[in-house]
Design a protein around this motif. Structure first.
Motif, PDB file in Angstrom:
ATOM      1  N   SER A 103      11.280  10.976  -2.900  1.00  0.00           N
ATOM      2  CA  SER A 103      10.751  11.905  -1.669  1.00  0.00           C
ATOM      3  C   SER A 103       9.350  10.528  -1.046  1.00  0.00           C
ATOM      4  N   PHE A 104      10.035  10.016   0.636  1.00  0.00           N
ATOM      5  CA  PHE A 104       9.368   9.438   1.442  1.00  0.00           C
ATOM      6  C   PHE A 104       8.672  10.225   2.173  1.00  0.00           C
ATOM      7  N   ARG A 105       7.512   9.396   2.295  1.00  0.00           N
ATOM      8  CA  ARG A 105       6.948  10.124   3.426  1.00  0.00           C
ATOM      9  C   ARG A 105       5.616   8.653   4.287  1.00  0.00           C
ATOM     10  N   ASN A 106       5.775   8.789   5.205  1.00  0.00           N
ATOM     11  CA  ASN A 106       5.072   7.514   5.994  1.00  0.00           C
ATOM     12  C   ASN A 106       3.627   7.978   6.221  1.00  0.00           C
ATOM     13  N   GLU A 107       2.851   8.059   4.893  1.00  0.00           N
ATOM     14  CA  GLU A 107       1.888   8.527   5.032  1.00  0.00           C
ATOM     15  C   GLU A 107       0.468   8.027   5.821  1.00  0.00           C
ATOM     16  N   ILE A 108      -0.017   8.731   6.041  1.00  0.00           N
ATOM     17  CA  ILE A 108      -0.826   7.325   7.160  1.00  0.00           C
ATOM     18  C   ILE A 108      -2.443   6.834   6.430  1.00  0.00           C
ATOM     19  N   THR A 109      -2.477   7.637   4.969  1.00  0.00           N
ATOM     20  CA  THR A 109      -3.660   7.043   4.818  1.00  0.00           C
ATOM     21  C   THR A 109      -3.678   7.281   2.897  1.00  0.00           C
ATOM     22  N   PRO A 110      -2.217   6.905   1.890  1.00  0.00           N
ATOM     23  CA  PRO A 110      -2.012   6.763   1.162  1.00  0.00           C
ATOM     24  C   PRO A 110      -3.407   6.110   0.269  1.00  0.00           C
ATOM     25  N   ARG A 111      -3.604   7.679  -1.148  1.00  0.00           N
ATOM     26  CA  ARG A 111      -5.249   7.105  -1.772  1.00  0.00           C
ATOM     27  C   ARG A 111      -4.949   7.741  -2.745  1.00  0.00           C
ATOM     28  N   ASN A 112      -6.223   7.746  -3.619  1.00  0.00           N
ATOM     29  CA  ASN A 112      -6.323   8.428  -4.665  1.00  0.00           C
ATOM     30  C   ASN A 112      -5.216   8.150  -5.915  1.00  0.00           C
ATOM     31  N   PHE A 113      -4.981   6.836  -6.069  1.00  0.00           N
ATOM     32  CA  PHE A 113      -3.930   6.299  -6.778  1.00  0.00           C
ATOM     33  C   PHE A 113      -3.022   6.594  -6.814  1.00  0.00           C
TER      34      PHE A 113
ATOM     35  N   ASN B 102       0.712  -0.974   0.352  1.00  0.00           N
ATOM     36  CA  ASN B 102      -0.171   0.039   0.135  1.00  0.00           C
ATOM     37  C   ASN B 102       0.541   0.979  -0.267  1.00  0.00           C
ATOM     38  N   GLY B 103       1.085   2.193  -0.643  1.00  0.00           N
ATOM     39  CA  GLY B 103       1.007   3.223  -1.489  1.00  0.00           C
ATOM     40  C   GLY B 103       2.856   3.773  -1.620  1.00  0.00           C
ATOM     41  N   PHE B 104       2.352   1.807  -3.108  1.00  0.00           N
ATOM     42  CA  PHE B 104       3.988   2.180  -3.315  1.00  0.00           C
ATOM     43  C   PHE B 104       3.544   1.261  -4.178  1.00  0.00           C
ATOM     44  N   PHE B 105       3.894   1.859  -5.930  1.00  0.00           N
ATOM     45  CA  PHE B 105       3.932   2.065  -7.369  1.00  0.00           C
ATOM     46  C   PHE B 105       4.649   1.875  -7.742  1.00  0.00           C
ATOM     47  N   ASP B 106       4.706   1.246  -9.233  1.00  0.00           N
ATOM     48  CA  ASP B 106       5.473   0.599  -9.908  1.00  0.00           C
ATOM     49  C   ASP B 106       5.088   1.524 -11.414  1.00  0.00           C
ATOM     50  N   TYR B 107       5.857   1.747 -12.241  1.00  0.00           N
ATOM     51  CA  TYR B 107       5.455   3.104 -13.364  1.00  0.00           C
ATOM     52  C   TYR B 107       6.243   1.207 -15.252  1.00  0.00           C
TER      53      TYR B 107
ATOM     54  N   GLY C 143     -16.442   3.294  20.478  1.00  0.00           N
ATOM     55  CA  GLY C 143     -15.523   2.564  21.358  1.00  0.00           C
ATOM     56  C   GLY C 143     -14.658   2.736  21.379  1.00  0.00           C
ATOM     57  N   SER C 144     -14.078   2.409  19.462  1.00  0.00           N
ATOM     58  CA  SER C 144     -12.644   1.833  19.502  1.00  0.00           C
ATOM     59  C   SER C 144     -12.374   2.954  19.310  1.00  0.00           C
ATOM     60  N   LEU C 145     -12.298   3.821  18.534  1.00  0.00           N
ATOM     61  CA  LEU C 145     -10.936   5.194  18.013  1.00  0.00           C
ATOM     62  C   LEU C 145     -10.348   5.652  19.584  1.00  0.00           C
ATOM     63  N   THR C 146      -8.858   5.813  18.833  1.00  0.00           N
ATOM     64  CA  THR C 146      -8.149   6.530  20.325  1.00  0.00           C
ATOM     65  C   THR C 146      -8.506   8.704  19.716  1.00  0.00           C
ATOM     66  N   ALA C 147      -7.601   8.900  20.833  1.00  0.00           N
ATOM     67  CA  ALA C 147      -7.646  10.621  20.423  1.00  0.00           C
ATOM     68  C   ALA C 147      -6.799  10.645  19.632  1.00  0.00           C
ATOM     69  N   PRO C 148      -6.860  11.594  19.050  1.00  0.00           N
ATOM     70  CA  PRO C 148      -5.302  11.735  18.120  1.00  0.00           C
ATOM     71  C   PRO C 148      -4.337  12.007  18.118  1.00  0.00           C
ATOM     72  N   ARG C 149      -2.961  11.508  18.238  1.00  0.00           N
ATOM     73  CA  ARG C 149      -1.781  11.499  18.331  1.00  0.00           C
ATOM     74  C   ARG C 149      -1.031  12.218  17.200  1.00  0.00           C
ATOM     75  N   SER C 150       0.031  12.486  17.619  1.00  0.00           N
ATOM     76  CA  SER C 150       1.754  13.600  16.443  1.00  0.00           C
ATOM     77  C   SER C 150       2.042  11.776  16.209  1.00  0.00           C
ATOM     78  N   PHE C 151       1.811  11.891  14.718  1.00  0.00           N
ATOM     79  CA  PHE C 151       3.163  10.813  13.407  1.00  0.00           C
ATOM     80  C   PHE C 151       3.926  11.519  12.976  1.00  0.00           C
ATOM     81  N   ASN C 152       4.716  10.929  13.422  1.00  0.00           N
ATOM     82  CA  ASN C 152       5.834  11.468  12.119  1.00  0.00           C
ATOM     83  C   ASN C 152       5.906  11.121  10.753  1.00  0.00           C
ATOM     84  N   MET C 153       6.020  11.454   9.817  1.00  0.00           N
ATOM     85  CA  MET C 153       5.971  10.858   8.919  1.00  0.00           C
ATOM     86  C   MET C 153       7.353  10.475   8.100  1.00  0.00           C
ATOM     87  N   MET C 154       8.141  10.827   8.933  1.00  0.00           N
ATOM     88  CA  MET C 154       9.567  10.531   8.172  1.00  0.00           C
ATOM     89  C   MET C 154       9.964   8.759   8.619  1.00  0.00           C
TER      90      MET C 154
END
Ligand code: GAP
Length: 522
Positions: A256-266, A25-30, A195-206
């Motif tokens: 460049s590289f980013r550990n995106e939480i929700t990679p999307r839209n192709f 998820n979040g990686f593509f080949d050309y 009941g299952s969601l946590t509070a938001p917390r900061s996530f470093n994308m590097m």
């Protein structure tokens, strides 16, 4: 989007990375055509941005840099996205893309809250929240319409209103324990239940890695999340060796590289992508607003030059309140993708923050000596930053069309076409012999093909009828097809040139073909 994604796969533009292992998820080949298309976008940018200008130089810096670079730039502390976990499904959401709204029912003339509806960011969040609210109301056994706007609410029986914001906004208004309690009331988009969601917390994308044989804190390094820092860190080297004078720019293209939480839209938001960035340094007392505007215009014109329609482009000025303290202004060029209007190219006026940060952290001065004024100062910068993959997706989306056309016998058939600009089309010309069993036709077609191949990406095809061959080229965006026929070999040497968009045909000479290509492919 589905049709575009399917075509991209079918014709070898873009594949899921590691597809035989189920994808990653979040990686593509050309694929073969995608790699050509991407290279053409890169080359056009490099030629226009670097080679055809006297005030900009290009560099190529390493992907893994000294970890202190990312401390000084602020990425270690602040390159974060707010993250929310669903403890049941183990799904993760970007808190700024997870919306919620309280749901009310009218009882005896009074509003009663029955819970919260939630929805992930989409083209129409209000619609999705209303649908979620409708489901909740149906579960109560009531059948009442859901209203989302205040006027309708007053007249209706059921409503979602008040907060219609992302869950991330809560962090700025409530205490930690309040937010934790609150998050439990928001249904997880994965389960539909609260009941299952946590509070938001900061996530470093590097992305972190370790350099050297030891795997401990001292060996931690990062894959770069942007190419820009390479230009700031090498600023002195370029000034000392490049014979550059203010105003001047340093440009770079790279991964460049980013550990995106929700990679999307192709390929729109992926975890590994390619950037084309340029830092344009100006004097400390230069008119930054004029320089900023000039770069916005330059970027828009460049997008038009590679075939994006003006009707799909717009501008978005970041609100002053949301800018970093050092930023003077940021404008994004937006593109109308099938999934909504989204950022394509960011043009930021960053003051001299970055150079100052590196000067302080490294102890090396980043001043520039201006011969004319005999003054020393740290230059300011305008930064146009764009993703190659986002441009590629934009040209695929803007160029894609399905049409009804008539074949030679007058029968209506479907054609799929990619209207790429000749500048970026992966194949510039397709060469066909009229018949594959006529040696003289084949020999001449192959000769022309070989000649064209020395300068351009071309394709030779002798299978199927000419109509079918045209369709295959339309589908991959080839602007021109030439057919070698009996007139070519028996009469004046001209051949048929068929144009992709108008589908018109005319006879031209080899010299005319080369002149056409020279003018259009630059
Ligand atoms: N140095 C400034 C910078 O990197 P950014 O807005 O984070 O700014 C610049 O990124 C451009 O890079 C974006 O406008 C977009 O075109 C592209 N980009 C950013 N994140 C991306 C991702 N996850 N996937 C694809 N492209 C991305």
């Amino acid at each position: 989007m589905d049709a575009i994604v399917a075509l991209a796969k079918r014709r070898g533009f873009i594949f899921q990375s590691s597809e035989i292992y189920g994808g990653f998820n979040g990686f593509f080949d050309y694929g073969p055509l995608g790699a050509e298309l991407k290279k053409n976008i890169r080359d056009c940018w490099w030629n226009d941005m670097v080679r055809r200008r006297d005030d900009i130089v290009g560099i190529e810096t390493s992907i893994i840099m000294h970890p202190k670079v990312w401390e000084a730039s602020g990425h270690v502390a602040g390159f974060t996205d707010p993250l929310v976990d669903c403890k049941v499904s183990k799904q993760r959401y970007r808190a700024d893309q997870l919306f919620f709204a309280p749901v009310f029912l009218m009882e005896n003339g009074l509003e009663k809250q029955i819970g919260y509806a939630s929805a992930i960011e989409s083209e129409d969040v209000a619609r999705d929240l209303a649908a979620a609210a409708d489901k909740m109301i149906r579960r109560t056994g009531r059948r009442v319409p859901v209203f989302t706007d205040a006027a309708a609410v007053a007249a209706g029986n059921a409503a979602i209103h008040a907060r219609l914001g992302p869950i991330a906004d809560l962090a700025s208004v409530s205490s930690r324990s309040d937010i934790e309690e609150f998050a439990k009331q928001i249904p997880s988009p994965a389960t539909g239940e609260p009941g299952s969601l946590t509070a938001p917390r900061s996530f470093n994308m590097m992305f972190q890695t370790n350099v050297g044989a030891m795997t401990d804190a001292s060996s931690v390094a990062y894959l770069r999340p942007e190419t820009a820092q390479g230009m700031f860190v090498d600023f002195k080297n370029v000034v000392d060796t490049g014979r550059v004078k203010l105003p001047f720019g340093i440009a770079q293209i790279g991964k460049s590289f980013r550990n995106e939480i929700t990679p999307r839209n192709f390929i729109f938001r992926s975890r590994e992508f390619e950037q084309m960035e340029m830092e344009y340094f100006i004097s400390e007392d230069a008119d930054w607003a004029t320089a900023h505007r000039q770069w916005i215009e330059w970027c828009k014109n460049w997008l038009l030059s590679i075939g994006l329609p003006a009707s799909h482009l717009s501008e978005y000025d970041h609100p002053k309140a949301k800018l970093a303290f050092y930023s003077k202004g940021t404008t994004d060029i937006m593109f109308r993708y099938p999934f909504g209007v989204q950022e394509l190219w960011g043009i930021a006026a960053r003051g001299n923050y970055d150079l100052n940060q590196h000067a302080t952290a490294s102890g090396k001065p980043m001043e520039y000596f201006d011969e004319a004024s005999k003054k020393k100062f740290v230059p300011h910068v305008i930064e146009p930053a764009v993703g190659v993959d986002r441009i590629l997706l934009a040209v695929l989306c803007a160029g894609y069309a399905e049409e009804d056309v008539k074949d030679e016998k007058g029968n209506v058939e479907k054609r799929t076409v990619l209207r790429f600009s000749p500048r970026i089309a992966p194949v510039k010309v397709a060469v066909f012999p009229l018949l594959k069993n006529k040696e003289a036709l084949v020999a001449r077609a192959k000769e022309l093909h070989a000649k064209l191949q020395r300068k351009y990406a071309v394709f030779y095809d002798e299978t199927g009828n000419i109509g079918k061959r045209y369709r295959r080229q339309d589908e991959i965006g080839t602007p021109w097809c030439v057919t070698i026929d009996f007139e070519t070999i028996e009469q004046d040497g001209t051949f048929t040139l068929r144009e992709r968009d108008s589908m018109t045909q005319k006879r031209i000479t080899e010299a005319e073909l080369f002149a056409l290509l020279d003018e259009q492919v630059y």
